[in-house]
Design a protein around this motif. Sequence first.
Motif, mmCIF file in Angstrom:
data_model
loop_
_atom_site.group_PDB
_atom_site.id
_atom_site.type_symbol
_atom_site.label_atom_id
_atom_site.label_comp_id
_atom_site.label_asym_id
_atom_site.label_seq_id
_atom_site.Cartn_x
_atom_site.Cartn_y
_atom_site.Cartn_z
ATOM 1 N N GLN A 73 1.137 -1.223 -0.061
ATOM 2 C CA GLN A 73 0.122 0.141 -0.101
ATOM 3 C C GLN A 73 0.921 1.171 -0.139
ATOM 4 O OE1 GLN A 73 -3.599 -0.236 0.021
ATOM 5 N NE2 GLN A 73 -3.254 2.161 -0.271
ATOM 6 N N ILE A 74 0.807 1.976 -1.075
ATOM 7 C CA ILE A 74 1.679 3.389 -1.134
ATOM 8 C C ILE A 74 0.701 4.358 -1.408
ATOM 9 C CG2 ILE A 74 3.482 4.243 -2.327
ATOM 10 C CD1 ILE A 74 4.260 1.150 -3.451
ATOM 11 N N LEU A 75 1.211 5.410 -0.620
ATOM 12 C CA LEU A 75 0.496 7.006 -0.846
ATOM 13 C C LEU A 75 1.448 7.878 -1.550
ATOM 14 C CD1 LEU A 75 -2.093 8.681 -0.379
ATOM 15 C CD2 LEU A 75 -0.954 9.141 1.841
ATOM 16 N N LEU A 76 0.955 8.144 -2.728
ATOM 17 C CA LEU A 76 1.837 8.899 -3.752
ATOM 18 C C LEU A 76 1.256 10.349 -3.738
ATOM 19 C CD1 LEU A 76 2.012 6.541 -6.726
ATOM 20 C CD2 LEU A 76 3.606 6.782 -4.631
ATOM 21 N N GLY A 81 4.796 11.294 -13.265
ATOM 22 C CA GLY A 81 6.030 10.541 -13.072
ATOM 23 C C GLY A 81 6.150 9.497 -11.682
ATOM 24 N N VAL A 82 5.561 10.000 -10.715
ATOM 25 C CA VAL A 82 5.896 9.472 -9.324
ATOM 26 C C VAL A 82 5.531 7.871 -9.472
ATOM 27 C CG1 VAL A 82 5.337 9.313 -6.963
ATOM 28 C CG2 VAL A 82 5.428 11.377 -8.180
ATOM 29 N N LEU A 83 4.198 7.660 -10.109
ATOM 30 C CA LEU A 83 3.944 5.927 -10.103
ATOM 31 C C LEU A 83 4.978 5.406 -11.036
ATOM 32 C CD1 LEU A 83 1.947 3.600 -9.507
ATOM 33 C CD2 LEU A 83 0.583 4.373 -11.105
ATOM 34 N N SER A 84 5.264 6.155 -12.171
ATOM 35 C CA SER A 84 6.253 5.424 -12.955
ATOM 36 C C SER A 84 7.571 5.040 -12.390
ATOM 37 C CB SER A 84 6.522 6.190 -13.955
ATOM 38 O OG SER A 84 7.388 5.757 -15.180
ATOM 39 N N VAL A 112 -2.102 3.839 -3.919
ATOM 40 C CA VAL A 112 -1.853 3.010 -4.958
ATOM 41 C C VAL A 112 -1.563 1.405 -4.111
ATOM 42 C CG1 VAL A 112 -0.290 2.103 -6.754
ATOM 43 C CG2 VAL A 112 -0.671 4.408 -6.322
ATOM 44 N N SER A 113 -2.352 0.660 -4.573
ATOM 45 C CA SER A 113 -2.127 -0.734 -4.123
ATOM 46 C C SER A 113 -1.366 -1.524 -5.275
ATOM 47 C CB SER A 113 -3.376 -1.285 -3.846
ATOM 48 O OG SER A 113 -3.583 -2.943 -3.520
ATOM 49 N N ILE A 114 -0.263 -2.492 -4.857
ATOM 50 C CA ILE A 114 0.453 -3.252 -5.837
ATOM 51 C C ILE A 114 0.752 -4.472 -5.259
ATOM 52 C CG2 ILE A 114 2.871 -3.489 -6.696
ATOM 53 C CD1 ILE A 114 3.206 -0.436 -6.998
ATOM 54 N N ARG A 140 4.235 7.601 1.667
ATOM 55 C CA ARG A 140 4.123 6.271 2.519
ATOM 56 C C ARG A 140 4.338 5.083 1.806
ATOM 57 N NH1 ARG A 140 -0.257 7.188 5.200
ATOM 58 N NH2 ARG A 140 -1.466 5.433 4.181
ATOM 59 N N CYS A 141 4.962 4.017 2.237
ATOM 60 C CA CYS A 141 4.904 2.568 1.537
ATOM 61 C C CYS A 141 4.786 1.669 2.679
ATOM 62 C CB CYS A 141 6.071 2.615 0.699
ATOM 63 S SG CYS A 141 6.249 0.954 0.096
ATOM 64 N N GLU A 142 3.970 0.798 2.735
ATOM 65 C CA GLU A 142 3.984 -0.158 3.731
ATOM 66 C C GLU A 142 3.427 -1.634 3.007
ATOM 67 O OE1 GLU A 142 1.696 1.738 6.546
ATOM 68 O OE2 GLU A 142 -0.085 1.519 5.487
ATOM 69 N N ILE A 143 3.519 -2.638 3.802
ATOM 70 C CA ILE A 143 2.956 -4.005 3.455
ATOM 71 C C ILE A 143 1.466 -4.192 4.002
ATOM 72 C CG2 ILE A 143 3.437 -6.495 3.375
ATOM 73 C CD1 ILE A 143 6.243 -6.013 3.204
#
Length: 146
Positions: A73-76, A81-84, A112-114, A140-143
């Motif tokens: 789970q990532i908050l951009l 270009g950030v997602l890229s 964004v969920s990856i 933020r980026c977390e699992i």
Amino acid sequence: MGKLPQYFIVDAEALPEIFLKVAEAKRLLETGEAGTVNQAARKVGISRSAFYKYKDAVRPFNDMLNGRIVTFQILLKNEPGVLSAVLNIFALSGANILTINQGIPAGGGAAVSIGAETSGLAMTMEELLAQVAREKGVVRCEILAG
């Protein structure tokens, strides 16, 4: 029917030292730096009985997720270009992206969920998270799940 085990993700610094030493002894055995349990236990300063008592209960987080599908789970920031850039980090890490779900940006940010398969990682899970978190535009980026 037996009791189901409960699992927790705990910062390594909060763990009693014995758990860290057991994890290190397991690593020494897996890498061949120690040929026997006795050698591994002696190198890290624990008894063989302590090793056997905890060996099945202690696993580094990266080992737990290796070869599994993990949801990040990532908050951009809502900037071009950030997602890229984030996807490029995943590609360079060896993670195989399976799904991408981006919500409509609101308040200057987008969630964004990856979903990625992690068996091909060329780095630890912690290193991947740190690289993504350092990228310009990542809030933020977390699992989320693994």
